[in-house]
Design a protein around this motif. Structure first.
Motif, short mmCIF file in Angstrom:
data_model
loop_
_atom_site.label_atom_id
_atom_site.label_comp_id
_atom_site.label_asym_id
_atom_site.label_seq_id
_atom_site.Cartn_x
_atom_site.Cartn_y
_atom_site.Cartn_z
N LYS A 179 -5.60 9.91 -7.93
CA LYS A 179 -4.15 10.05 -8.06
C LYS A 179 -3.36 9.12 -7.13
O LYS A 179 -2.37 8.50 -7.52
CB LYS A 179 -3.75 11.51 -7.82
CG LYS A 179 -4.27 12.48 -8.86
CD LYS A 179 -3.64 12.23 -10.23
CE LYS A 179 -4.06 13.30 -11.23
NZ LYS A 179 -3.47 13.08 -12.57
N LYS A 180 -3.75 9.05 -5.87
CA LYS A 180 -2.97 8.26 -4.92
C LYS A 180 -2.97 6.77 -5.27
O LYS A 180 -1.94 6.11 -5.20
CB LYS A 180 -3.50 8.48 -3.50
CG LYS A 180 -3.17 9.84 -2.92
CD LYS A 180 -3.57 9.93 -1.45
CE LYS A 180 -3.16 11.28 -0.85
NZ LYS A 180 -3.51 11.38 0.59
N LYS A 181 -4.13 6.27 -5.67
CA LYS A 181 -4.21 4.85 -6.03
C LYS A 181 -3.44 4.58 -7.32
O LYS A 181 -2.81 3.52 -7.46
CB LYS A 181 -5.67 4.43 -6.18
CG LYS A 181 -5.86 2.91 -6.33
CD LYS A 181 -5.39 2.17 -5.09
CE LYS A 181 -5.65 0.67 -5.21
NZ LYS A 181 -5.15 -0.08 -4.03
N PRO A 219 7.97 8.23 1.44
CA PRO A 219 7.55 9.48 0.77
C PRO A 219 8.60 9.98 -0.23
O PRO A 219 8.23 10.57 -1.25
CB PRO A 219 7.39 10.46 1.94
CG PRO A 219 7.10 9.59 3.12
CD PRO A 219 7.91 8.35 2.91
N GLU A 251 0.86 -1.18 0.00
CA GLU A 251 0.00 0.00 0.00
C GLU A 251 0.90 1.24 0.00
O GLU A 251 2.06 1.18 0.41
CB GLU A 251 -0.91 0.00 1.23
CG GLU A 251 -1.91 -1.15 1.24
CD GLU A 251 -2.82 -1.10 2.45
OE1 GLU A 251 -3.04 0.02 2.99
OE2 GLU A 251 -3.31 -2.16 2.86
N LEU A 252 0.34 2.36 -0.45
CA LEU A 252 1.14 3.58 -0.59
C LEU A 252 1.73 4.02 0.74
O LEU A 252 2.86 4.54 0.79
CB LEU A 252 0.27 4.70 -1.18
CG LEU A 252 1.02 5.92 -1.74
CD1 LEU A 252 1.93 5.51 -2.89
CD2 LEU A 252 0.03 6.99 -2.19
N LYS A 253 1.03 3.79 1.83
CA LYS A 253 1.51 4.19 3.14
C LYS A 253 2.77 3.43 3.55
O LYS A 253 3.49 3.85 4.46
CB LYS A 253 0.42 4.00 4.19
CG LYS A 253 0.00 2.56 4.43
CD LYS A 253 -1.11 2.46 5.47
CE LYS A 253 -1.55 1.03 5.71
NZ LYS A 253 -0.50 0.17 6.22
N GLN A 308 7.88 8.23 -3.45
CA GLN A 308 6.70 8.76 -4.13
C GLN A 308 7.02 10.07 -4.85
O GLN A 308 6.62 10.28 -5.99
CB GLN A 308 5.59 8.99 -3.10
CG GLN A 308 5.14 7.72 -2.38
CD GLN A 308 4.10 7.99 -1.31
OE1 GLN A 308 3.19 8.81 -1.53
NE2 GLN A 308 4.19 7.33 -0.16
N LYS A 309 7.77 10.93 -4.18
CA LYS A 309 8.11 12.23 -4.78
C LYS A 309 9.09 12.07 -5.93
O LYS A 309 8.99 12.76 -6.95
CB LYS A 309 8.68 13.16 -3.72
CG LYS A 309 7.68 13.58 -2.66
CD LYS A 309 8.33 14.45 -1.58
CE LYS A 309 7.31 14.85 -0.52
NZ LYS A 309 7.94 15.68 0.55
N TYR A 350 -0.12 15.73 -10.44
CA TYR A 350 -1.24 16.14 -9.62
C TYR A 350 -2.02 17.33 -10.20
O TYR A 350 -3.06 17.71 -9.67
CB TYR A 350 -0.76 16.49 -8.21
CG TYR A 350 -0.27 15.28 -7.43
CD1 TYR A 350 -1.16 14.35 -6.91
CD2 TYR A 350 1.09 15.07 -7.24
CE1 TYR A 350 -0.72 13.24 -6.21
CE2 TYR A 350 1.55 13.98 -6.52
CZ TYR A 350 0.64 13.06 -6.02
OH TYR A 350 1.10 11.96 -5.33
N LEU A 381 -0.77 6.17 -8.31
CA LEU A 381 0.65 6.17 -7.93
C LEU A 381 1.02 4.86 -7.23
O LEU A 381 2.08 4.28 -7.51
CB LEU A 381 0.94 7.37 -7.03
CG LEU A 381 2.39 7.49 -6.54
CD1 LEU A 381 3.35 7.62 -7.72
CD2 LEU A 381 2.52 8.70 -5.60
N GLU A 382 0.15 4.42 -6.34
CA GLU A 382 0.41 3.15 -5.65
C GLU A 382 0.51 2.00 -6.64
O GLU A 382 1.45 1.17 -6.60
CB GLU A 382 -0.72 2.88 -4.65
CG GLU A 382 -0.62 1.52 -3.94
CD GLU A 382 -1.84 1.24 -3.09
OE1 GLU A 382 -2.55 0.25 -3.37
OE2 GLU A 382 -2.10 2.04 -2.15
#
Length: 771
Positions: free
Chosen positions: A188-190, A96, A90-92, A99-100, A111, A192-193
């Motif tokens: 967006k978050k999903k 970070p 998962e993204l968490k 991700q960046k 984004y 990226l994940e």
């Protein structure tokens, strides 16, 4: 006609025009306008571009292929196998910084834009026009994710992979439409994940977790700034920016990513500069994939589990469907392998047979009453190098074993005895059992045509001192050939075949056993797993249970886990309790005072049978206690080695017997596996002893050879021939066997072979069973 540049590529003007077409196409897609199937800006030939509106509305996203973990019965890991090394996070659980970094270098406006970045397209158009080439792309991270989905769906099919990555307008249209759908549905978050989990980072690593483990031996959540920048930089060209093979190029690319992150304000310039000065800090963990990495020599068991999955219809309607599930992975497979039993098997094999020996050994342990395979190993390690093999000697050909199994010698005789007992013959049954005799003829088979000895072929016992009459108990202890051939002649072949059918005794190639009297002497090739499972039925008082290796399977699909159905052991009555108890009593005598004394266990009830085949190409011990059954085979997979005057495990043997080499392997493997378990007792029956006047001839405990002995070819003719009883018809050399009761040389009588007896995989001379 526009001119091309000298290098063969398009001119700057043509590049601009082509990219303008793409941008117009993007605008059309965004507007939802249907494009024609042909003639779109002159860029596509007929049939290469589908109508936008005709494309399926939903992108089918297959579950991401992940590694499969194979566990033992206690939950310890045996091995990790995968088509693609990937662990979905998962993204968490992803740093970070990572991700960046991936957004900064792959899609800085991720984004801000939708599925298509028109500003990016125009920027790339301008830059490419200025450079005269395609120096910058304009695919968004969402579009890249969609392309990776197509690649994932293609799997390992090179044609489908090429179609998924081809540079055509048709593929671009599909990417654009599905990118719109993905943006609307996932956010967006999903996205990226999913992108970080699906993309390829080189070095067989798919997804960021596998990449972090591969390059830094750490989890993705622990990636530092410079680590994240390195991984993000690899994605554009995993081979070019591979830090393992080109550290300098990878460092330059990492620093470009760091500067890009600073320019975008993801990190300060000071942080970026400090990270640029840091070493790559690689701590490479080499790919560890497949059963070759299994612990405690369990590679062959691991491969067996894979073959079970690919062969069993419970996992899919056909092999292709099952292979697709296996390659997709994400499975956690809990097996029946008992770590203590497996450790004991491997320790015993290592002690008694060296991997560099001319012969190999294989051992399998099975639990009576359940069919669970508790241990499986062999002396030569798994692999393709010197003194290694990828053949699993313990199982049939369909599961990775040898083509025909190995002749079993006298270990087959208990099946004959069990069949006779089921037919009503008493345990005191007596036959004349001469030293030498012709094969009885005719012998009734399961059909109307009996087997006949058309050429008057003969067989004989170990030595001239072995002659009857004998009763069953003594004949079993001394492994008297002529006794059991007379027994088959008495009851017929059909009861024996019925008994082996109930015990699911099949040749290594899956065929049923041939209906010939010589099967009593173990001439047919079988596997250790087959033998251990069949003997387990004696231990469980006549109940045969099919062998099983898998206890449970869970499959991870996305964020969910589900349980899969697994094959279960099927138990059925193969013989009456009385018959099984009688066989137990008979085979206890073998380890107490017969050919298997060196294999007997001193601390608990045990029973078993030795076997040595013609010219000593194979030696066996198959035995059991009330709660564990095991089979050990020693020999050459090619059947070329005659085990005379040979060193095995550093010990010299003038002649190898089933009780001398396989027996001690079985004893030590079973002792360790059973340590701490209850010492259960057999149910036995009283079998009256023979009168002293009725005992004819004595045999040494090593007189384990079931001799239907013939003349063999020492030049190797037919050495790949598995399944015959004796050496071939070519008089290239004498096939001498084991010693007589006085310890002298083994006799070498000559006799002819029953017509139609030869079975195997070559046309040359063969070896077969003596016991």
């Amino acid at each position: 006609m526009p001119k091309k540049r000298s290098g063969g590529g398009l001119s700057p003007t043509q590049q601009a025009a082509k990219f303008l077409g793409v941008s117009v196409l993007a605008g059309a897609v965004l507007a939802g306008i249907a494009l024609p199937a042909v003639g779109a800006l002159g860029l596509a030939a007929k049939g290469s571009v589908e109508s936008f509106d005709e494309l399926p509305a939903n992108l089918k996203t297959p579950p991401l292929s992940q590694r499969t973990t194979i566990l033992d019965a206690d939950g310890g890991m045996i091995a990790s196998v995968y088509s693609r090394d990937r662990t979905v996070l998962e993204l968490k659980d992803i740093s970070p910084y990572m991700q960046k970094a991936i957004v900064a270098i792959e899609d800085a406006r991720f984004y801000q834009h939708g599925a298509v970045d028109l500003k990016g397209i125009l920027r790339a158009l301008n830059k490419n026009a200025q450079s005269g080439g395609v120096s910058e792309g304009a695919s968004t991270l969402t579009q890249q994710y969609v392309k990776n989905v197509f690649v994932e769906e293609a799997g390992d099919d090179p044609t489908k992979v090429a179609q998924a990555t081809q540079q055509t307008l048709g593929r671009k249209i599909r990417e654009l439409k599905y990118a719109i759908q993905v943006e609307e549905e996932l956010g967006k978050k999903k996205i990226l994940e999913n992108y970080l989990n699906i993309t390829f980072f080189g070095q067989q690593a798919y997804g960021v977790e596998a990449a972090a483990q591969r390059y830094f031996s750490k989890s993705a959540k622990d990636l530092e700034l410079q680590d994240a920048a390195l991984l993000a930089g690899i994605v554009q060209s995993p081979s070019r920016y591979d830090p393992v093979n080109d550290e300098a190029e990878a460092t330059k690319r990492r620093n470009i990513v760091l500067q890009r992150m600073a320019d975008l304000g993801d990190v300060s310039q000071q942080e970026a500069d400090a990270a640029k000065k840091a070493p790559l800090g690689l701590k490479v963990r080499r790919p560890e994939n497949g059963c070759i990495t299994a612990v405690e020599g369990a590679s062959f068991f691991c491969e067996y589990v894979k073959h079970v999955f690919l062969n069993d219809p419970v996992f899919g309607k056909n092999r292709e469907a099952r292979a697709k599930i296996w390659n997709r992975g994400g499975l956690t497979i809990k097996t029946t392998l008992d770590p203590k039993s497996q450790t004991s098997v491997q320790a015993s094999l290592k002690q008694h047979v060296y991997k560099s020996d001319k012969v190999a050994a294989a051992a399998t342990l099975v639990e009576p009453g359940t069919g669970k395979i508790l241990g499986m190993g062999q002396s030569k390690p798994y692999g393709s190098g010197k003194n290694q093999t990828e053949l699993n000697y313990s199982v049939d050909a369909a599961y990775g074993g040898s083509n025909y199994g190995f002749p079993t010698g006298s270990t087959f005789k208990p099946f004959v005895a069990a069949a006779a007992l089921e037919e009503g013959r008493p345990p005191t049954q007596e036959y004349s059992s001469p030293y030498q005799m012709e094969y009885p003829s005719p012998v009734q088979t399961c059909d109307s045509k009996p087997w006949t000895n058309l050429r008057g072929e003969k067989l004989e016992n170990e030595s001239e001192s072995e002659h009857g009459p004998y009763r069953l108990r003594k004949a079993m202890e001394l492994s008297v050939n002529t006794y059991f051939v007379q027994m088959i002649a008495d009851i017929g072949l059909c009861p024996v075949v019925d008994m082996t059918d109930h015990l699911q005794v099949r040749q290594g190639n899956g065929d049923k056993l041939p209906e010939r009297p010589a099967i009593a002497l173990g001439s047919v090739g079988l596997s250790p797993l087959t033998m251990a499972s069949a003997y387990a039925a004696f231990a469980s008082r006549g109940m045969y249970c099919t062998p099983v290796a898998i206890e449970a399977i869970t499959q991870k699909v996305g964020d969910q886990e589900k349980s899969l159905e697994v094959p279960k052991s099927t138990c059925s009555r193969a013989m009456s309790e009385k018959t099984a108890d009688t066989v137990n009593s008979l085979l206890q005598g073998v380890v107490d005072s017969g050919t298997g004394k060196e294999a007997g266990l001193t601390s608990r009830d045990s029973a078993g049978k030795t076997g040595t085949t013609d010219e000593r190409r194979n030696a066996w011990f198959v035995g059991y206690t009330p709660n564990l059954s095991g089979a050990v085979w020693v020999g050459s997979a090619t059947q070329k080695v005659k085990m005379r005057n040979i060193y095995i495990g550093g010990e010299y043997h003038d002649l190898v017997y089933g009780g001398r080499v396989p027996g001690p392997i079985w004893r030590d493997a079973m002792s360790g596996a059973l340590e701490g378990k209850p010492a259960e007792q057999f149910h036995t029956v009283h079998i009256p002893d023979e009168d002293e006047d009725g005992e004819h001839g004595r045999g040494d405990e090593d007189d384990d050879d079931d001799h239907g002995r013939g003349r063999g070819d020492d030049n190797g003719n037919g050495d790949n021939f598995i399944g015959g009883l004796v050496g071939g018809a070519n008089d290239g050399g004498n096939g001498n066997g084991g010693g007589n009761s006085n310890g002298g040389p083994e006799p070498d009588p000559s006799f002819s072979i029953p017509e139609g007896f030869w079975r195997g995989q070559s046309n040359g001379n063969g070896t077969g069973g003596r016991g």
